[in-house]
Each structure stands twice: as C-alpha cells, then as structure tokens.
Design a protein around this motif. Structure first.
Motif, mmCIF file in Angstrom:
data_model
loop_
_atom_site.group_PDB
_atom_site.id
_atom_site.type_symbol
_atom_site.label_atom_id
_atom_site.label_comp_id
_atom_site.label_asym_id
_atom_site.label_seq_id
_atom_site.Cartn_x
_atom_site.Cartn_y
_atom_site.Cartn_z
ATOM 1 N N MET A 175 8.684 -14.191 50.074
ATOM 2 C CA MET A 175 9.817 -13.466 49.724
ATOM 3 C C MET A 175 11.108 -14.348 50.607
ATOM 4 S SD MET A 175 10.702 -11.085 48.313
ATOM 5 C CE MET A 175 9.399 -11.518 46.606
ATOM 6 N N GLY A 195 24.199 -19.218 48.361
ATOM 7 C CA GLY A 195 23.052 -19.802 48.718
ATOM 8 C C GLY A 195 21.230 -19.696 47.930
ATOM 9 N N ILE A 196 21.382 -18.865 47.543
ATOM 10 C CA ILE A 196 20.039 -17.797 47.238
ATOM 11 C C ILE A 196 20.287 -17.698 45.914
ATOM 12 C CG2 ILE A 196 18.830 -15.434 46.780
ATOM 13 C CD1 ILE A 196 19.975 -14.152 49.683
ATOM 14 N N VAL A 211 14.953 -11.464 43.261
ATOM 15 C CA VAL A 211 15.152 -12.583 42.824
ATOM 16 C C VAL A 211 14.106 -13.276 43.165
ATOM 17 C CG1 VAL A 211 15.549 -14.916 44.231
ATOM 18 C CG2 VAL A 211 15.854 -13.378 45.857
ATOM 19 N N GLU A 216 11.108 -17.595 51.207
ATOM 20 C CA GLU A 216 11.709 -18.560 50.726
ATOM 21 C C GLU A 216 12.664 -18.381 49.479
ATOM 22 O OE1 GLU A 216 9.873 -21.820 48.641
ATOM 23 O OE2 GLU A 216 7.932 -21.869 49.831
ATOM 24 N N TYR A 217 12.498 -17.083 48.655
ATOM 25 C CA TYR A 217 13.150 -17.155 47.788
ATOM 26 C C TYR A 217 14.755 -16.689 47.992
ATOM 27 C CZ TYR A 217 9.565 -16.425 44.334
ATOM 28 O OH TYR A 217 8.993 -17.093 43.243
ATOM 29 N N ARG A 218 14.936 -16.214 49.064
ATOM 30 C CA ARG A 218 16.148 -15.325 50.079
ATOM 31 C C ARG A 218 16.715 -16.061 51.153
ATOM 32 N NH1 ARG A 218 13.673 -9.864 49.232
ATOM 33 N NH2 ARG A 218 14.416 -8.401 47.116
ATOM 34 N N CYS A 219 16.527 -16.926 51.023
ATOM 35 C CA CYS A 219 16.795 -17.681 52.224
ATOM 36 C C CYS A 219 17.459 -18.506 51.399
ATOM 37 C CB CYS A 219 15.903 -18.798 52.594
ATOM 38 S SG CYS A 219 16.100 -19.951 54.078
ATOM 39 N N PRO A 220 19.271 -18.564 51.966
ATOM 40 C CA PRO A 220 20.556 -19.039 50.751
ATOM 41 C C PRO A 220 20.323 -20.359 51.984
ATOM 42 C CG PRO A 220 20.594 -17.219 52.385
ATOM 43 C CD PRO A 220 19.242 -17.723 52.842
#
Lengths: 274, 375, 180, 70
Positions: free
Chosen positions: D50, A26-27, A178, D52-56
């Motif tokens: 951070m 998902g990431i 990310v 948002e970016y790492r939330c799958p």
C-alpha cells in the motif's frame, strides 16, 4: 517491489519531481508505469505526449520518446504521431482543463475516430499549476480562485463525454483505488482503439486548501474514497443515493475497427495491392 | 512530363516530390483544393492524409508526424493561419520541420474568402508569439508553386524551421503548364540524422553546428521535446545563459545564412532607372506593365523575391543602388513597403497597393511609374 | 501571338471543363497557357466563366482583360462580357439562348445546344460542340490536339458521344466560316 | 512461516507527504525529524505494498527478504 522496477522507466536525474508533496499525479504515473511494465512494452516504441499544466510535466520524467506540447493539444500531436507511425504505442496524459476545456474539441474528435491512443485524464477538478482556477470538472459549490463564492456551473463528466463521443474503451479510476488503477490502465493500454481513463485525483495545494480538506494529502485522498463508488454498486443505487457521488470501473470495452488499420486497408486498395 | 495544373495542385505535387508523406488539414477557401489533391495523391505514394477538427489540431498533428521522421505539411488561408500561430511558435522553439501553405485571401477576419490578397506577409514574419525565425516563399506562377514547395521542404529540413508558402487565390486557381521533373532531377534534402549512439544524443546539441541532427521518435533515440525554454538535452531550463544560447541560435541559424536561403528574380534591372519591387501574383502585372513601358522607352525593371523571409536585404540594396527610384507594388496596405523603405532608407521609395480583392491591373502600374518619372 | 479566349455561360454547361480541354489542347500545340475560372459559389444557374490565354510567349498578367474570342451560352453572359472585347473579336453565341446581340459585331449565332441534343441526345455536350466550332473558326488550337486533349480529360465511357459532339462542332464551324 | 520484508526508502526523493504512513495497515512507518519517512519496525511489515502504490514520489520499495540462517 514495483518501485525498484519502475524507477528504471524514469529519468532519475530529473527527480524529485516538481509536484507538491502528496500530489496525486505521481500516484497515477506509478500506476501507468507498472502497467507498461506488465505489458512488457519496449521503451523505444512508446511515445508519451502531454499538454500543459502539472500533468504536462509527466513526459519529462519518463524514459520514453516524450513530447510536452501546447495547452489542450496533446491529442492533436498524438494523432499525427500515430498516423505517421502506427507501430508506436501512443499515450496522451492531460489535465482536466487541458483535456475537456481547451482541448475539448480534440478530445471528442479523437474519440470519434477510434485512433489507437490511450488518453489518461489527471482529473483533480482544478487548474493547479496556474494557482487554482475553476475547471470544467470542478464540482458545483467547490471554491476556486476564479470561483471565490463556489462554482455555479455544472461540470463535465469525462466518462459520459467519452462515451458520447464514441470512445471504444472508457473507464474511471482514482489515485485512491490504486492497485485497481493499475489494472484499468493496463487494459486501456492494451485496448486496440481510442481508450480513455478518467482518473479522479487530488490537488491538496490548490483544491484541498480552499475546500476544507486542507493541504493534507490524506484528507484529500479520503475525499475521493467518500465520493467514488464501484460501478456494480452504482447501478443498484437510487437517484437520491447517487447525489454527489461518481461511479468508477470500466464503462465500455468495445472492439471496433481502428483508424490506422482502416487507412491501411484503404491504402492497399488504392495501390491495387488488394 | 508537361501537365496543366493549378497552383494549389502544383504545391501538392511539389510536396510529394519533396518527400512529404503526411498532410493534416482543415478545409478553408481558397486552399481546400490543395487538401483535396493531397487526400487523393498521398495514399497512392504510401503517405497518409487526415482531415482534422480544426487548424490548431492540423498544425499540431503535422508536428507530431514530423517528429516521427515523416515530412509533413498543412494548407490553410488567413483565418486558419491565425489559428495555427501557437503551433508555429512551438515548431520554431522545438525546431521541428514543418511546411504550411497559406493561400492568401482578402482579410481582415473572414474578409473576402474567394478573392486574392497579400495581406498575411507580416503575419508570416511576426504572426506567432516570441522571437523566432521562419522561412517564407512567395511563388508567382504555377511552375514556381512546384519548385518553391520543394525548396520549402528542403529549407525546413535543413534548418529545422517552419517554412511557409505564401500563395494567393490568383496563383492558387490559375492553371498553367508545369513540367514535373523526374525523380532525382532536382535536389531533395532530408534532415540530418544523428551519427552518435543514443546515449550520446542530445536533440539540441549545438556543438557540431547551428542545426543539430534530429532523431525520429521510435528509432531508438529516446529524448524529450518541449515548448518550454530548454537546454541542449531538450529538458526545461531557465538558466539565462542556456536560454539565451538557445534563442540566439534559433534566430542566428537563419540570420547567418540569409544569402544561402534567399532567391530572387531580376527582370530588365540592369539599365533600369526605376526599380519595381513586387512579388507573387502582383509581380506578373508589373512585368506586363514593364513590357509596355519599355515599348515607350521607359527604362524600368522588376526585382522579385521568391523567398521573402528572411528578407533579401543585401541583395535588394545592391540591385537598387544607383537607381533613381524604387516602386513597391503589393496587394495590401503597405506591409512590405515599409520594410523596403527601412532597407533603402536613403532612396526615393514609392509605394502603390490595394486590398479590395482585385489584382492590380498593369495600366495602373504604368501610370504610377510615369508619375514617378515626372515628379 | 497571344489569344485571349473567354467561355461564358451558366453553371452546369460544362464550360470549366471546356476551358481545361482548350488549355490542354494548346499545350499539345506547344503553346503557353493561363487558365482561370470563376471561383466561389458557382452553382447551377449562376454565371460560369472559363478564361484561357494562349500564347507563344511567356504569359505575365494571368487574367483575360479583352478577349479575342468570346463564347456566350446565355443572354446574361453575352450582355455582361461583350464590354470586354478586343476590336474585331470573334463572338460565338448559342442562338437558342442568345436572342439579342449587337449587329455591328462579328457574331456567329449558331444552334450549339440544338446540335448537341440532335447529335448526342445530351445537351451537356454543348461544350464539345462549342469547342469544335471555335477551333474550326479561329484555328486557336489544332483539331488533333483538341481531340486528344478531350479524350484525356473526359470520363471513361463518354468518348463516343463527346467525339460526335466535337465533330459536329467542326462541321458547324466549317460551314459558318464558308458563309462568313 | 511468516514472510519477512525489506523496506527501502529513497530519502532524496521522499517529500514527507505522509501518505505511506497513513495507509500502512500495521503502522510501522513514521515521518521523522528530517520530515522524511522512516521505518520503525520492518519485521512487522506484511508486504501489502500500500505504501508503494500510494507513494507519489517512487521513494519507497518493499521486497520479500531473503531468509538468513543464524
């Protein structure tokens, strides 16, 4: 701010996804969608193709033209799509087994041809969907259901494989690093020619639990952080220091004639229009 | 315009006439000259040719191209046809029109690469996993290679199914006179496109008929295609009601239209006591034998399917009714023979065949018919 | 009328092309044709066979079984294929290569390759010389159709030498026929 | 003046994996009794994204807050 934007690229009625809590897939999808948004691409002109496996569920979730193919063959289908309609943006997402075990032949030949497709490898070193069997990118010593005493085979380095096969854009990112992954994918998508992004990611459920990382997604992401080093730093490291580590960044970015363009030139000549 | 063409060349010309504009293939004897012809011809008509890394990739690529609205085909022979089976199954499940020419050679395995056979007849019917229907055509002449290829594309587009042309090494490399029809002279069918706006479009919506319209990727209709069991929207489901409905439709869309799909030739059938059942190159030896036998006063006729899958059951039953016996002649060890026995279960069905790479000579067929008459 | 013609020699003698031209000439004459050839490893030096059935009727069985006309450009070709001939078949052989032949049969032993070399300087035109001979001797295809079919098939720039070879073949055929 | 942020949680998509909690530099997120993420102190959010970016699961969104005059 990006979540609300990229949610508009999703087929919202299909969520929450089937991916396990904390799954790196998902990431990666988030990074891909932010990159598509930043490029301003028309959803109607994007085709997202996948193979089989957890990564293969990606196309079902995105509101593009989407195709969930057979195991290992995403690039074969993608080749037909791009050849048939070169105006389409073709993205192929694949798992590690998907891309370089069963799909290895398609991977190296698509790279060789320099067809304008972006291949994103969700590389979690395991066959997740089928329960955690050893994959061609499982590190030596790591355990899997079909390597209960630890993997003894030397893994593929997807980046090296792509470089050796002639891919004109080759990069590695991770689901830990990310914001950087967004940029790498954006560059890969914008690249004219075959681009490969090897994304090191996690499978807490089938890899983490068997390899002393538990199913805690944080511990799994931290393991990536420990292993990956930026390319600039990697270049200064000794052989000894490089052991067990992987470099990440952009390894190659090369402007070479793209296949559909070369075909177009040939067609014009054949039809006497040039 | 009359041309001297080989069977393989005629398939290529038929494909181009039918509107095929994409070919992906992998060289394999005795089909390679078909790919060669396409690589030469497609760029002339605005099409694309690509030689892939293997047959699996070739079959995948033509499905991808077809989803973009481009009529697509590949050509292969036995071993390559085996490799393509997974994607044939995919095309059947996802209902993507594709055409595959299998130029049969002797098998099993690498077998006899440069010699003919009819050993893939059942593979064309049951080769891939799962329940599905596909369409198979068997040309017996170079001219028929042309016409049945056009028909293969038409049927594939009309029913959204894989269609196979099962030729063989004899027909593939035989050269005969072919008249290439003018554009528009014979019907060319294109798949039905959606007539609803994108937000109302479902790629497997069966409410308007058994064969839902198929939008092209990139045309503004965004939808999902998967080999997983899916509902009318195209998304995976394992709801037994929805899965059952899909699979039943995938077989019924062909089974309910057999009489519209099949085509066959009857040669001296009407007054015949013995009906010879044969197809492809073998049927030509049968015709030669029938001519000889008729000279000797033996009443014998030929019944030859041009479409073999779906099998023309009712049509064969009708033709065979009242005959003393049926003789099946084919170049394998009784693949279609068993099918004919099953269909004509209350009749005397004889069979003869061989699979040694040699086309069955007319004399052997004459002898067999005479044998049947005296037995 | 149904005539089965078999052209046999070795790879590189241009017999496949010869068969195609013969078949196309027959089409120009309004006939039905079926052309088959050796398929597989047909490298230079191996036996190469080009069969043409020419008929007013529909041709069913597509293979030549008993030839009416046999052209043999090598001894091996002659030895192997004289078994499959109709009674009274016409046989044309290149006298340079085929030294041993059946005296009971109707064999025209002619200087085919010698003539090709003499007329065009290229032994490869032996196929055209041979076609000219066959056409003149048997009338299986008309000379006009043969000429047209040849010109439509051969590579550009080779028209002159091929025509020369064909004419030499016609001439040789005429003489052979007169001689009987 | 220090910027303020509004954090939106889409609870129906959140699987409670805890990645956002772990990588929040100011530690204002927590996994609650329903095993979903909750915001403890929105005002301390620094807008680093951070989470948002790492939330799958596309379950958390951070936006700059409009200033409201009191």
């Amino acid at each position: 701010m990006y979540t609300d934007i990229v949610r508009e690229y999703l087929r919202k009625d299909k969520f929450p996804s089937i991916w396990c809590p904390g799954c790196g897939h998902g990431i990666i999808l988030g990074a891909l969608l932010r990159a598509v948004y930043k490029l301003g691409w028309d959803k109607n002109k994007i085709v997202l193709v996948s193979g089989i496996g957890c990564s293969g569920r990606t196309p079902g979730y995105v509101d593009f033209n989407t195709l969930h193919t057979t195991h290992g063959r995403a690039l074969a289908f993608a080749t037909g799509i791009k050849m048939a309609n070169p105006e389409l943006h073709v993205i192929a997402v694949m798992g590690d087994g998907d891309a370089v075990a069963i799909g290895g032949n398609h991977f190296i030949h698509t790279a060789r041809r320099n067809l304008d497709i972006t291949a994103i490898v969700y590389n979690n070193s395991i066959y997740g969907m089928t329960g955690g069997q050893v994959s061609p990118t499982t590190p030596v010593g790591a355990r899997a259901t079909t390597a209960p005493y630890g993997c003894v085979e030397k893994p593929f380095d997807v980046v090296e494989l792509a470089l050796g096969s002639g891919a004109t854009f080759v990069a590695r990112g991770s689901s830990y690093h990310v914001p950087m992954l967004d940029n790498i994918i954006k560059e890969a998508l914008a690249h004219k020619g075959f681009s490969v992004v090897d994304v090191i990611t996690t499978c807490p459920t089938t890899f983490g639990r068997r390899n002393r990382l538990t199913d805690d997604p944080v511990k799994n992401l931290e393991w990536i952080k420990e292993r990956l080093v930026p390319l600039s730093k990697w270049e200064k490291m000794s052989e000894e220091e490089r052991k067990g580590k992987l470099p990440f960044g952009i390894f190659r970015k090369q402007e070479l004639p793209e296949l559909t363009e070369l075909y177009h030139e040939m067609d014009l000549k054949v039809r006497g229009e040039k | 315009m009359e041309k001297l063409l080989s069977g393989n060349e005629a398939i290529a010309e038929g494909a181009i006439y039918a509107g095929c504009r994409f070919f992906a293939g992998y060289p394999i004897t005795p089909s390679s000259d078909l790919a060669e012809r396409m690589s030469f011809r497609l760029p002339q008509v605005g099409g694309r040719f690509i030689q892939m890394e293997d047959e699996i990739a070739s079959a995948g690529a033509i499905i991808g191209a077809s989803l973009c609205g481009i009529k697509s085909m590949t050509a292969t022979s036995g071993p390559g046809f085996s490799l393509m089976q997974e994607h044939i199954s995919f095309a059947a499940m996802a209902e993507v029109p594709i055409v595959i020419a299998n130029i049969q050679r002797g098998g099993p395995s690498t077998g006899l690469p440069t010699f003919p056979s009819q050993q893939d007849m059942m593979q064309a019917r049951w080769g891939a996993h799962g329940d599905y229907e596909a369409i198979t055509l068997v040309p017996c002449s170079v001219e028929e290679c042309f016409y049945l290829t056009v028909k293969a594309f038409n049927l594939s587009e009309k029913y959204r199914v894989p269609a196979f042309i099962l030729s063989d090494e004899v027909i593939a490399h035989l050269r005969e006179k072919v008249r290439i029809p003018e554009p528009g002279e014979i019907e060319v069918i294109d798949r039905e496109k959606p007539r609803v706006p994108p937000e109302q479009y479902y790629p497997y919506d069966d409410s308007q008929g058994e064969v839902p319209p198929l939008a092209a990727f990139g045309s503004g209709y965004r939808y999902h295609v998967t080999g997983l069991a899916h509902d009318i929207t195209g998304f995976p489901t394992h709801d037994p009601e929805k899965v059952g409905r899909l699979l039943k439709r995938i077989v019924d869309k062909i089974r309910n239209h057999v009489s519209e799909i099949v085509e066959y030739e009857e040669y001296m059938v009407e007054d015949a006591d013995i009906l010879v059942f044969s197809y492809g190159c073998t049927s030509r030896a049968c015709k030669e034998a029938i001519q000889e036998l008729r000279r000797d006063g033996v009443r014998v006729g030929l019944w030859r399917p041009k479409v073999i899958w779906p099998f023309p059951e009712e049509e064969l039953k009708k033709a065979a009714s009242g005959k003393k016996a049926v003789l099946v002649v084919e170049m394998n060890y009784k693949q279609i023979g068993y099918e004919v026995e099953r269909i004509l279960c209350d009749m005397r069905v004889h069979w003869m065949g061989r699979a040694d790479g040699e086309i069955i000579p007319p004399e052997e067929i004459e002898e067999e018919v005479k044998c049947i008459l005296t037995s | 009328m149904k005539i089965e013609v078999r052209l046999v020699g070795e790879g590189g003698q241009g017999l496949i092309l010869g068969g195609l031209i013969l078949a196309e000439a027959a089409i120009r004459d309004g006939k039905n044709v079926a052309h088959t050839q050796t398929y597989g490893a047909a490298a230079r030096g191996e036996i190469s066979k080009s069969d043409v059935i020419i008929s007013d009727e529909t041709i069913y069985y597509p293979k030549v079984r008993q030839a009416d006309i046999l052209l043999a450009l090598t001894q091996e070709a002659y030895d192997r294929y004289t078994r499959y001939l109709k009674e009274g078949a016409i046989i044309v052989v290149d006298e340079f290569y085929v030294k041993r032949y059946d005296k009971d049969r109707k064999v025209y032993a002619l200087p085919l390759s010698d003539t090709a070399i003499k007329e065009t300087g290229k032994v490869i035109t032996v196929n055209m010389v041979s076609l000219g001979v066959i056409s003149e001797l048997t009338g299986v295809v008309s000379k006009e159709s043969l000429k047209e079919a040849m010109l439509a098939r051969i590579p550009k720039g080779t028209e002159e030498i091929n025509l020369k070879a064909l004419e030499a073949g016609f001439e040789m055929g005429r003489k052979a026929k007169e001689k009987g | 003046m220090k910027k303020k942020y509004r954090i939106t949680i889409y609870r129906d998509w959140c699987k409670g994996c805890g990645l956002c909690v772990a990588y929040c530099p100011v530690k204002i997120l927590r996994i609650d009794e329903e095993r979903k993420v909750s915001v403890m102190d929105e005002d301390r959010c620094v807008g680093c994204l951070m989470c948002e970016y790492r939330c799958p699961d596309f379950a958390i969104d951070v936006k700059e807050r409009e200033e409201v005059k009191v």
